[in-house]
Design a protein around this motif. Structure first.
Motif, PDB file in Angstrom:
ATOM      1  N   MET A  17     -22.870  55.307 -31.712  1.00  0.00           N
ATOM      2  CA  MET A  17     -22.594  54.068 -31.482  1.00  0.00           C
ATOM      3  C   MET A  17     -24.015  53.250 -31.567  1.00  0.00           C
ATOM      4  O   MET A  17     -24.766  53.459 -30.342  1.00  0.00           O
ATOM      5  CB  MET A  17     -21.962  53.786 -30.448  1.00  0.00           C
ATOM      6  N   ALA A  18     -24.204  52.580 -32.262  1.00  0.00           N
ATOM      7  CA  ALA A  18     -25.643  51.728 -32.303  1.00  0.00           C
ATOM      8  C   ALA A  18     -25.715  50.169 -32.725  1.00  0.00           C
ATOM      9  O   ALA A  18     -26.463  49.686 -33.262  1.00  0.00           O
ATOM     10  CB  ALA A  18     -26.653  52.472 -33.374  1.00  0.00           C
ATOM     11  N   GLY A  19     -24.317  49.401 -32.082  1.00  0.00           N
ATOM     12  CA  GLY A  19     -24.142  48.067 -32.625  1.00  0.00           C
ATOM     13  C   GLY A  19     -24.775  47.302 -31.372  1.00  0.00           C
ATOM     14  O   GLY A  19     -24.709  46.136 -31.696  1.00  0.00           O
ATOM     15  N   GLY A  20     -25.111  47.704 -30.392  1.00  0.00           N
ATOM     16  CA  GLY A  20     -25.503  46.890 -29.360  1.00  0.00           C
ATOM     17  C   GLY A  20     -26.930  46.274 -29.575  1.00  0.00           C
ATOM     18  O   GLY A  20     -27.476  46.565 -30.269  1.00  0.00           O
ATOM     19  N   LYS A  21     -27.233  45.143 -28.618  1.00  0.00           N
ATOM     20  CA  LYS A  21     -28.255  44.523 -28.608  1.00  0.00           C
ATOM     21  C   LYS A  21     -29.318  45.100 -27.655  1.00  0.00           C
ATOM     22  O   LYS A  21     -30.757  44.699 -28.001  1.00  0.00           O
ATOM     23  CB  LYS A  21     -28.234  43.138 -28.143  1.00  0.00           C
ATOM     24  N   GLY A  22     -29.256  45.978 -26.827  1.00  0.00           N
ATOM     25  CA  GLY A  22     -30.164  46.580 -26.188  1.00  0.00           C
ATOM     26  C   GLY A  22     -30.886  45.699 -25.337  1.00  0.00           C
ATOM     27  O   GLY A  22     -32.247  45.663 -25.372  1.00  0.00           O
ATOM     28  N   THR A  23     -30.334  44.838 -24.560  1.00  0.00           N
ATOM     29  CA  THR A  23     -30.853  43.614 -24.217  1.00  0.00           C
ATOM     30  C   THR A  23     -31.995  44.065 -22.791  1.00  0.00           C
ATOM     31  O   THR A  23     -32.978  43.667 -22.223  1.00  0.00           O
ATOM     32  CB  THR A  23     -29.875  42.518 -23.489  1.00  0.00           C
ATOM     33  N   PHE A  48     -38.629  44.733 -26.376  1.00  0.00           N
ATOM     34  CA  PHE A  48     -38.866  45.560 -27.404  1.00  0.00           C
ATOM     35  C   PHE A  48     -37.616  45.280 -28.350  1.00  0.00           C
ATOM     36  O   PHE A  48     -38.089  45.020 -29.700  1.00  0.00           O
ATOM     37  CB  PHE A  48     -38.586  46.939 -26.874  1.00  0.00           C
ATOM     38  N   THR A  49     -36.617  44.960 -27.884  1.00  0.00           N
ATOM     39  CA  THR A  49     -35.342  44.719 -28.811  1.00  0.00           C
ATOM     40  C   THR A  49     -35.347  43.383 -29.527  1.00  0.00           C
ATOM     41  O   THR A  49     -34.337  43.193 -30.043  1.00  0.00           O
ATOM     42  CB  THR A  49     -34.138  45.432 -28.117  1.00  0.00           C
ATOM     43  N   SER A  50     -36.450  42.610 -29.125  1.00  0.00           N
ATOM     44  CA  SER A  50     -36.511  41.376 -29.790  1.00  0.00           C
ATOM     45  C   SER A  50     -36.915  41.370 -31.243  1.00  0.00           C
ATOM     46  O   SER A  50     -36.707  40.494 -32.011  1.00  0.00           O
ATOM     47  CB  SER A  50     -37.105  40.176 -29.058  1.00  0.00           C
ATOM     48  N   VAL A  51     -37.718  42.623 -31.151  1.00  0.00           N
ATOM     49  CA  VAL A  51     -38.097  42.813 -32.811  1.00  0.00           C
ATOM     50  C   VAL A  51     -37.394  43.881 -33.444  1.00  0.00           C
ATOM     51  O   VAL A  51     -37.091  43.844 -34.525  1.00  0.00           O
ATOM     52  CB  VAL A  51     -39.622  43.507 -32.472  1.00  0.00           C
ATOM     53  N   LEU A  52     -37.218  45.117 -32.549  1.00  0.00           N
ATOM     54  CA  LEU A  52     -36.476  46.174 -33.187  1.00  0.00           C
ATOM     55  C   LEU A  52     -35.363  46.357 -32.403  1.00  0.00           C
ATOM     56  O   LEU A  52     -34.987  46.259 -31.244  1.00  0.00           O
ATOM     57  CB  LEU A  52     -37.336  47.717 -32.847  1.00  0.00           C
ATOM     58  N   PRO A  53     -34.071  46.872 -33.283  1.00  0.00           N
ATOM     59  CA  PRO A  53     -32.988  47.268 -32.776  1.00  0.00           C
ATOM     60  C   PRO A  53     -33.048  48.637 -31.770  1.00  0.00           C
ATOM     61  O   PRO A  53     -33.864  49.425 -32.072  1.00  0.00           O
ATOM     62  CB  PRO A  53     -31.950  47.533 -33.920  1.00  0.00           C
ATOM     63  N   LYS A  54     -32.323  48.662 -30.841  1.00  0.00           N
ATOM     64  CA  LYS A  54     -32.617  49.782 -29.669  1.00  0.00           C
ATOM     65  C   LYS A  54     -32.441  51.169 -30.562  1.00  0.00           C
ATOM     66  O   LYS A  54     -33.248  52.048 -30.069  1.00  0.00           O
ATOM     67  CB  LYS A  54     -31.277  49.899 -28.788  1.00  0.00           C
ATOM     68  N   PRO A  55     -31.727  51.494 -31.469  1.00  0.00           N
ATOM     69  CA  PRO A  55     -32.030  52.830 -32.074  1.00  0.00           C
ATOM     70  C   PRO A  55     -33.272  53.010 -32.656  1.00  0.00           C
ATOM     71  O   PRO A  55     -33.575  54.316 -32.916  1.00  0.00           O
ATOM     72  CB  PRO A  55     -30.823  52.945 -33.053  1.00  0.00           C
ATOM     73  N   LEU A  56     -34.301  52.173 -33.028  1.00  0.00           N
ATOM     74  CA  LEU A  56     -35.143  52.423 -33.873  1.00  0.00           C
ATOM     75  C   LEU A  56     -36.432  52.557 -32.556  1.00  0.00           C
ATOM     76  O   LEU A  56     -37.596  52.519 -32.950  1.00  0.00           O
ATOM     77  CB  LEU A  56     -35.568  51.394 -34.827  1.00  0.00           C
ATOM     78  N   ILE A  57     -36.107  52.281 -31.391  1.00  0.00           N
ATOM     79  CA  ILE A  57     -37.382  52.371 -30.274  1.00  0.00           C
ATOM     80  C   ILE A  57     -37.949  53.719 -30.444  1.00  0.00           C
ATOM     81  O   ILE A  57     -37.183  54.772 -30.677  1.00  0.00           O
ATOM     82  CB  ILE A  57     -36.620  52.215 -28.719  1.00  0.00           C
ATOM     83  N   SER A  67     -22.559  53.210 -36.062  1.00  0.00           N
ATOM     84  CA  SER A  67     -22.000  51.899 -36.001  1.00  0.00           C
ATOM     85  C   SER A  67     -22.870  50.933 -35.825  1.00  0.00           C
ATOM     86  O   SER A  67     -24.134  50.991 -34.781  1.00  0.00           O
ATOM     87  CB  SER A  67     -20.983  51.551 -34.658  1.00  0.00           C
ATOM     88  N   VAL A  68     -23.068  49.668 -36.706  1.00  0.00           N
ATOM     89  CA  VAL A  68     -24.096  48.816 -36.547  1.00  0.00           C
ATOM     90  C   VAL A  68     -23.516  47.310 -36.372  1.00  0.00           C
ATOM     91  O   VAL A  68     -22.679  47.044 -37.064  1.00  0.00           O
ATOM     92  CB  VAL A  68     -25.223  49.092 -37.852  1.00  0.00           C
ATOM     93  N   ASN A  69     -24.530  46.438 -35.693  1.00  0.00           N
ATOM     94  CA  ASN A  69     -24.257  45.069 -35.816  1.00  0.00           C
ATOM     95  C   ASN A  69     -25.613  44.372 -35.587  1.00  0.00           C
ATOM     96  O   ASN A  69     -26.120  43.716 -36.759  1.00  0.00           O
ATOM     97  CB  ASN A  69     -23.376  44.803 -34.642  1.00  0.00           C
ATOM     98  N   TYR A  70     -26.015  44.483 -34.719  1.00  0.00           N
ATOM     99  CA  TYR A  70     -27.544  43.922 -34.410  1.00  0.00           C
ATOM    100  C   TYR A  70     -28.561  44.554 -35.091  1.00  0.00           C
ATOM    101  O   TYR A  70     -28.796  45.551 -35.124  1.00  0.00           O
ATOM    102  CB  TYR A  70     -27.673  43.848 -32.793  1.00  0.00           C
ATOM    103  N   LYS A  71     -29.294  43.699 -36.062  1.00  0.00           N
ATOM    104  CA  LYS A  71     -30.188  43.941 -36.715  1.00  0.00           C
ATOM    105  C   LYS A  71     -29.736  45.231 -37.641  1.00  0.00           C
ATOM    106  O   LYS A  71     -30.572  46.339 -37.710  1.00  0.00           O
ATOM    107  CB  LYS A  71     -31.618  44.397 -36.039  1.00  0.00           C
TER     108      LYS A  71
END
Length: 353
Positions: free
Chosen positions: A132-138, A143-152, A178-182
């Motif tokens: 499950m990787a659709g969240g914004k990771g706020t 970090f997550t303003s540039v990269l989606p959380k899964p790619l940290i 599952s994807v949404n943000y970036k």
């Protein structure tokens, strides 16, 4: 500490300490000794897990949990018999015990089978894994303003790559993300990576929570599947997890971490009008915490509503309300690496470092 010594644990040690020691041992077994250092039993993570699931006190001691009907050999053992027993029981090690009950040696598989014979390999896990990787990771901003959380980054890989690789080595070759943000960044990353396993995508037009995207798989899968958040790295035996899920005939099995908390203050309980009822000085508490990884029977996906924000915890409640079976699979706190918040991310990096 030698490998021999790392397998020894005394009866009075706490169960949670033993669970940590087991996870650090590649033999997956501890030999329990008394105060005279004589062998009294063995302990595996399965013994600990059965104790916890049976309602045993997590503050209990090893001597209450260990298996006292254990296999060992005398000093004048016959090698052919040892080989036979190790093959039959998949034992990675066998203690050699003298007439007074002291361990004088431990026979390890690689030493006994010097011809390169290997332990019976576990069968490949033939079930899909959904990340499950659709969240914004706020909680990981900026970090997550540039990269989606899964790619940290986690070491020299990304978080999602570490998670998927841990399943791939068990034979899993079918992943859904599952994807949404970036989402385009995530897909581009895997296009460039070109892994050996198959990656399919569940596209969310809007955020659907930790479970809403699973509706897209309803009626398309058979058997069981594993669902995991994209910010948790679970160091567990996935074969044992799935076996437990199926043996218990669960509809959902939640992986939980045994967490220990110490309150460094006196805790006060009060009654009406602020009168002190009792006080507990610096108490210790143990809890089982949801890690964000689950094994699901695929038919449970029919309960996930279409195009609705929906958490997996809501699915759990829906299953339970219908009389379904929801079980737990305990692991230690050291087997759960969380990258979802800055403090946990930094702790994970330090533990992996």
């Amino acid at each position: 500490m030698t490998m021999f010594e790392s397998l020894l644990i005394r009866e009075p040690r706490k169960i949670l300490e033993a669970l940590h020691q087991l996870e650090e041992s590649r033999c997956k077994i501890l030999y329990v000794i008394d105060d005279q250092e004589r062998l009294v039993g063995t302990l595996t993570d399965g013994d600990v897990r059965r104790w916890i699931l049976g309602g045993g006190d997590m503050n209990g001691i090893v001597g209450e949990v260990c298996n006292r009907s254990h296999y060992y050999v005398p000093a004048d053992y016959q090698l052919a018999e040892v080989k036979k027993k190790m093959r039959e029981g998949d034992f990675t090690s066998v203690p050699v015990v003298d007439d007074e009950g002291y361990i004088i040696d431990v026979l390890f598989w690689d030493d006994v089978f010097g011809n390169g014979e290997k332990l019976k390999p576990a069968q490949n896990l033939k079930l899909p894994v959904v990340v499950m990787a659709g969240g914004k990771g706020t909680r990981l901003a900026p970090f997550t303003s540039v990269l989606p959380k899964p790619l940290i980054p986690v070491g020299d890989k990304t978080a999602i790559e570490v998670i998927m690789n841990s399943f791939a080595v068990c034979g899993v070759d079918d992943f859904y993300v599952s994807v949404n943000y970036k989402s385009k960044l995530i897909q581009a990353y895997f296009d460039e990576l070109a892994p050996d396993y198959k990656v399919s995508y569940l596209y969310e037009d809007k955020p659907l929570g930790t479970g809403g995207a699973l509706h897209a798989l309803a009626g398309k899968l058979e058997g069981d599947l594993i669902v995991t958040n994209c910010d948790v790295i679970i160091k567990a035996d996935y074969h044992a997890l799935v076996e437990h899920h199926q043996k218990e005939n669960n509809d959902i099995t939640m992986v939980v971490s045994v967490r220990h908390f110490h309150i460094p203050y006196g805790i006060c309980d009060i009654v009406d009008n602020g009168q002190l009822f009792s006080m507990r000085e610096k108490p210790h508490y143990n809890f089982m915490v949801n890690t964000g990884m689950y094994v699901l029977r695929s038919s449970m996906l029919d309960l996930v509503p279409k195009d609705k924000f929906y958490h997996l915890t809501e699915l759990i409640e829906d299953v339970r309300s219908r009389g379904g079976r929801v079980g737990v699979y305990p692991i230690s706190d050291k087997a759960w690496l969380d990258t979802g918040e800055w403090q946990q991310y930094c702790e994970t990096m330090a533990r992996l470092g």
